[in-house]
Structures are given as C-alpha cells and as structure tokens.
Design an enzyme around this catalytic site. Structure first.
Site, PDB file in Angstrom:
ATOM      1  CD  GLU A 288      -7.604  -4.347  19.740  1.00  0.00           C
ATOM      2  OE1 GLU A 288      -7.391  -3.524  20.648  1.00  0.00           O
ATOM      3  OE2 GLU A 288      -7.169  -5.500  19.749  1.00  0.00           O
TER       4      GLU A 288
ATOM      5  CD  GLU B  81      -2.663  -1.998  19.615  1.00  0.00           C
ATOM      6  OE1 GLU B  81      -2.320  -2.004  18.417  1.00  0.00           O
ATOM      7  OE2 GLU B  81      -3.820  -1.745  19.978  1.00  0.00           O
TER       8      GLU B  81
END
Ligand code: NAD
Length: 697
Positions: A106, A126
């Site tokens: 990210e 995740e």
C-alpha cells in the site's frame, strides 16, 4: 529502535526503512517516512525521493508486535504516512526488493513510481486475518492491475512475483542489477525528463462490464467464503474502486475494515496467527539453546506412518534410511513413497527429475546397522510396548552417541519407552498425524528426561519440514487424542440417548468441523477407537461402556475399510450412506440399556462435544501437559479439523464466555448415562470463569 534512515545521493534523497526482520511498519518507521518526506521537500538541492527497504523486505506490512497496543492507532498511522508520500511536492519512487506485503504494498502504491527486483514478492494478505487492506490497497491496486487481477489477489491473499507485473502501471521498471543503482538512475530520469507526479489514485479503473463481473464474482466468492465475511467485504471495496470516486471508495474500505475488525471470524484468525507463532516458545528452553545437526534421518517401520514421515524429510532434502523387518514390507513401503512422488509429477507439481532426486535420497534397508550414522531415528512400528522395547534397546546399542531417538507412538508412555535405553535424555516423542506427509500438526512429546537441546532440535526440525509443532507432556493420548476421546465419548453417549448418527454428524458439521465424529470414526477405522476403549475399560473397571459403538465393532463394522460402520459404503466410494441396519442396532442397544430415547437438540450436541474438548483442555493446562491454551487451539486447528473461523476450542470457549460455558455444562452433570464426575468443570475453567479471565492471562 525501528526507524527510517535519511540519506542523500546527489539530488536524490533516500529513505531506507529499517525495522528487521521484515520492516514491519511500526510507529517509528511511519514517523521516519513522514519526517524524511518533509526534510526532502525542504532541501532545495533534492529533486527526487527514493523509499527502499532491505534485501529481505521492502516491507512485510503492519508491525505485528504493535498489534493490540495503542501504537497501532498513533499518528502518523499508515494512511497518513501514505498521504504525505502521495502529496509530496517532489517525485517519490519506491525501490522494492524482497517481500512487499500488505501495508508495504500500500505504501509503494502511494508513491509516484515503483521499480522492483524481478524476484520481489507482492501481496495483500490481510484477508488471511479476516480483514481487508485498510490503507488504500483495495482502491489503488485495481487502478494499476485491473479489477479482476486485483480482486483475485485481495480475496486470496496470494503472493505474486514482481516479474508478473512487468508492463503494468504497478511497476515502472524491473531492475535486474543493483536495486539502488537502478532506482537512483530511474529517479534522475524522472527529474531530467520532468516526468509528472503520477498518482495512482488519479487513474481510472477500466472494465468492459463491471456490473456483470461483480455479480459473477459475488456469487463465486459468496459460495467459497461461507463462514468468512472478509472476502465479500474485499469485493465491496474493489467494486467501489471501479464504480465510485477515489475518496468514496476509501470510505467503503474504511467502513469495511472497521466492520471486519469486530467480527468473531477475524478475532479467530488473528488468534490463530499469533498462536502459531507462540507454539515454538518453551518457557524453560531459551530460544538460543544450541541444537543438534540433523543431516541424516532413520525411520523404522515402512507402514502407513513410516512412509509418510519419510516423505517429509525427503521433501526437505534430508536423506532417509528406512528399515523394515522383511523385504516384502520394505518393498511395499518404498512403492508407497514412489507412488506419492509419481502422483506429484502427474499433477504437474514436480518434475520427473526432482521426483527422482527425492527417491535417490531414500535408502531402504533390513538392517539396523544402516542407522549407525543417523542423527535422528524415528520409530513407527506396531503400537505395542513389547515391540517398542525391542526396537529401542536395539537403537540404543546401534546408534551413535548424540543421536536423537524418537517414537511416533500415539498412546504409549514415552517415559517408559525412554527407559528402555541408557540415554533417556536423547529420547522424545514425535507424534505425526496421518497422512504424515500432508497433515501440518506434529505433537512433540517431552519426556521427563528429554534434554533441552533435544527438544529445541525437534522444534527447529519441525520448521524445516514445515510442520506446526506443539509441545505436549507425557499422558495418555497427549493433547489431541486425550481431548478427542472425551469428544467422541459424548457423541457416542448422545447416540445412545436418542440422537441419530446423521443428526450428530450434521450438527457438528454445521458448527464447522469438516467431518462429524461418526463419519470421522468410520474414516479412521472403528477398530482403532475400539482398541482404545477396550484398554480403558480394562484399566478402569466399572467404567461405562459405549455399547452401540462396541456392538458395531463386534459385528466387524470398522468403517470405510470394511464397507460399513456407523454408515454403509458402496465399494470404492467414500460417500457415507444411511444404514437401516445401524438404526436397528441402536434401537436394540438402547432397549438393552433401558434407555428411553429423548429428543436431543443440535445445540446440545454441539455443546456437549465441544465443551468436552474445552474441559479436558483446561485439565491439560492444569496438569502442565499443554503449555498454553493457544497451543491446544493449534493442535485442534491443524490436526483435528476444528473450524478455523472459530479459532480452536479454547478460543471459542473464551468467545462464548467461560462463565457461560461453566453454566451450560451444569445440567450435563445430572445425566445418569454418563460416567459420574465427567462433567465436573476443571478447576482452572471455574477459576478463569470466576475471575473473568482468559485461559492464558
Ligand atoms: P503400520 O502397521 O501401518 O506399520 C507398522 C510397520 O512397522 C509395519 O510395516 C511393520 O512391518 C513394521 N515393523 C513392526 N515391527 C518392526 C520392527 N521391529 N522393525 C522394523 N519394522 C517393524 O502402522 P502405522 O499405522 O504406521 O503405525 C505405526 C506407529 O505410528 C504406531 O505406534 C501408531 O500408534 C503410530 N501412529 C499411527 C497413526 C495412524 O493414523 N496410523 C497416527 C499417529 C501415530
């Protein structure tokens, strides 16, 4: 302290993440990134900024040591740091090597440009913790690789080599040589050519038919992700990336993660993640305990377990000498191993050369003399103390000093086995689960005299062969089987009291177990449970017998292998079919026992089976057989098909509330069909319930 170092190289600032081992994005790192960006912006000599990590990791994502601490939420949080990067007034280039995962990816996506080593690995994993990427990953990834590929990566958490993204806006350049040199050259090119401050957020997500695609994806993911809310939330967020402006999509992502963090499924997955990491910690065996080298392994017995155990070591490149009593048995075992590798080749998972290389590491033998130079010998012969005695006496005479002598026994006393040798400190239990080349669980049984370095070596070796090792003390059945015996006994007793075979299995399968207890018994072989029950009856005179189960075994109904057990099976087919013959046996046994069948609810079935596990688990903790409740959970998650989304029996009980568990157990103690005292709550369970604490607190 973890930080990001700031350096300059001519007109380029270099921010180097430094938080070994994987550059987890700790508060120190996040602050270092923000400070670095500010400093570079203020320095008029600087015209571009490179963010990089170590060879091993650009960044592996969130710093797991911060989980559950206030530092996670302390500013600058990751989205803030990424905001600084994305809005910097000078071009920011991510230079990626090693792992670039979760928050790491990210962060890279927040940079204007990205260059990478070809063998770097990228992922947004995740979902494996029951959450979603919460720092813009669901919004930016689809903008650079398209919705389909992004959704795939986000929903699966799959790790993808950087090379696969060559030519996409995810990677501007693959750097074959020195990463830093390449990154600096790229930065100078950006400056020289006045390349724009590209922002991923400004890209448009393109798809010819988003509506159709997301409808299809929703159905597929919904069907696959039963019991797991995260994948569908990931889909919602990616859909928002495709259909809404960036900031609105970010809000969908934020709402998604907020929701998911509260779900019991995510709590269970996060628990399992940490539980797995704790298993290797042994309170009185420091992590720097020296270990013995294991370069050559001996396996005794080429039956079901011996062959599976051998494959683990062959796969890890460790030579194995497998010893049998007779040529015929040896040939059968070697053939079984060969078949496994042939299967791998057929499925395209291994090349023929590699399979051959694995087989070349195997030495079949009929002589214990060939174990003289083995560093570790694992015995997997018949489950009889007399046979074990003979094997261990021979090993004691044959093996070199310092060799570790291990038993794969499921039920026998490892201390007694150790006493057959003059070196009990070198003896340990290594309890593999069948099929041993596939099942993740390894119970490492610590005898009273097992040396610390032997234990440390076993735990290290487990990692080499990719097992989840859990330490157990010596007791009947160790952690897993001692608990499962109570669970099975409850299931069998409820069958006597009025539940049907099908109802019991369906209730437990609906709870999430892959297989109900009776289907499981049919798969494992009814004779195995029967042998254990017969032994327990003999050792505990007056113990209540499980009449139905015993009667079926007396009829030769051992489950799948005999074509009938609690169910019947068509030849060559594993599908469990209802058998009216069993209903008859059940009715007869109930009549013999004087039991009037009663209606049993599915809730009672689940509670009695699962709380039987919990209560026995608490006893194992009290007795010090298990080190911690989370170890027990790992045994059940990796060895017994306990539903992962429930986090293991002990975690599940804590989620229900231990006081509720104790209260729910009370009426079971009144049951006249059960052994008196069985439902007496373990003192530790009562104590934790009264104090409002979890087992491990
Ligand atoms: P098995 O009957 O399939 O194999 C045992 C093998 O040992 C046979 O091939 C036999 O010929 C050989 N053997 C017997 N005595 C020997 C000796 N003195 N020297 C060399 N070879 C000898 O049994 P298995 O299912 O592989 O079980 C082996 C051990 O593993 C037992 O202690 C069992 O309790 C344990 N175990 C079994 C399972 C399982 O699911 N089958 C799971 C965990 C542990």
């Amino acid at each position: 302290m973890s930080t990001a170092h700031y350096d300059t190289n001519g007109n380029v600032a270099v921010i180097r993440l430094d938080n070994p081992p994987v550059n987890g994005l700790s508060l120190g790192l996040r602050q270092g990134i923000v400070d670095g960006i500010k400093k570079a912006e203020q320095d008029s000599a600087i015209e571009a900024i490179v963010i990089t990590g170590s060879d091993r990791a650009f960044s592996g994502g969130a710093d797991i040591t911060e989980f559950g601490t206030p530092r996670v939420m302390q500013e600058p949080i990751l989205t803030t740091a990424i905001h600084y990067v994305e809005t910097a007034k000078k071009p920011v280039i991510a230079a990626i090597s090693g792992n670039c995962m979760g928050g790491g990816l990210e962060l890279a996506l927040g940079c204007n440009y990205r260059v990478s080593k070809p063998d770097a690995t990228l992922a947004l994993p995740e979902v494996k913790l029951g959450i979603l990427p919460g720092a813009g990953g669901t919004q930016r990834l689809p903008r650079v690789i398209g919705v389909e590929q992004a959704l795939n990566m986000i929903v699966s958490g799959a790790v993808v080599p950087a090379k696969k993204f060559e030519g996409t806006p995810l990677l501007d350049e693959i750097i074959e040589g020195d990463l830093m040199e390449g990154a600096l050259a790229f930065a100078r090119k950006v400056v020289a050519e006045k390349m724009p401050l590209k922002k991923v957020r400004d890209l448009k997500v393109k798809h010819p038919n988003p509506e159709g695609f997301f409808m299809f994806a929703r159905n597929t993911i919904g069907a696959m992700a039963k019991n797991y809310p995260a994948p569908l939330k990931c889909l919602e967020a990616v859909e928002a990336a495709a259909t809404k402006p960036f900031d609105e999509g970010m809000k969908v992502e934020r709402d998604g993660i907020k929701y998911l963090m509260q779900t019991p499924e995510s709590a269970a997955l996060r628990h399992a993640f940490f539980a797995e990491r704790k298993t290797s910690k042994i309170s009185d065996v420091p992590s720097d305990t020296p270990t013995r080298d294991i370069n050559k392994v001996g396996v005794i017995g080429a039956g079901t377990m011996g062959t599976g155990i051998s494959i683990n070591f062959l796969n890890a490149g460790i030579p194995v000498t497998i010893v049998e009593m007779k040529q015929e048995g040896l040939d059968r075992g070697v053939e079984a191993i060969r078949k496994v590798y042939e299967g791998q080749v057929k499925k395209g998972r291994m090349t023929e050369d590699k399979a051959k290389a694995k087989m070349d590491l195997l030495t079949p033998s009929l002589s214990y003399d060939d174990l003289k130079d083995a560093d570790l010998v694992i015995e997997a012969v018949f489950e009889e103390m007399g046979v074990k005695e003979q094997v261990f006496k021979t090993l004691d005479e044959t093996c070199k000093p310092g060799a570790i002598l291990a038993s794969n026994t499921s039920t026998l006393d490892v201390n007694k086995i150790a006493s057959f040798t003059k070196r009990p400190e070198d003896v340990i239990g290594l309890h593999f689960f069948s099929p041993a080349n596939i099942m993740k669980l390894l119970e490492v049984v610590r005898g009273d005299k097992t040396a610390k370095d032997v234990l440390a070596t076993a735990m290290k070796l487990a990692k080499t062969i990719r097992k989840t090792a859990v330490v157990s003390g010596v007791c009947d059945g160790f952690i897993g089987n001692r608990m499962i015996n109570q669970y099975s006994r409850e299931a069998l007793t409820m069958l006597e009291e009025g539940a049907s075979v099908q109802q019991i299995d369906k209730a437990i399968e609906k709870f999430g177990f892959a297989m109900g207890p009776l289907r499981m018994a049919d798969l494992a072989g009814g004779d195995i449970g029967w042998a254990i029950r017969k032994r327990l009856y003999a050792e505990n005179p007056g113990m209540k017998k499980n009449l139905i189960a015993d009667r079926l075994c007396e009829m030769g109904r051992y489950g799948q292998k005999t074509g009938s057990g609690f169910y019947k099976y068509e030849p060559g087919n594993r599908k469990a079919l209802h058998d009216p013959e069993v209903d008859k046996v059940v009715d007869e046994c109930r009549a013999e026992m004087g039991i009037t069948p009663r209606k049993i609810s599915n809730q009672e079935i689940v509670q009695r089976c699962v709380y039987a596990l919990v209560n026995e688990g608490a006893r194992l903790l009290e007795e010090g057989i298990a080190q911690r409740a989370s170890d027990i959970d790992m045994v059940y998650l990796t060895g017994y098909g306990f539903p992962v989304f429930r986090g293991g029996p002990m975690h599940y009980a804590e989620q229900v509330g231990l006081a509720n568990v104790v209260r729910d157990m009370e009426p079971f103690a009144e049951n006249p069909n059960l052994q008196p005292g069985f439902w007496e709550p373990a003192p530790l369970l009562v104590k934790c319930a009264q104090e409002g604490k979890g087992f491990d607190q």
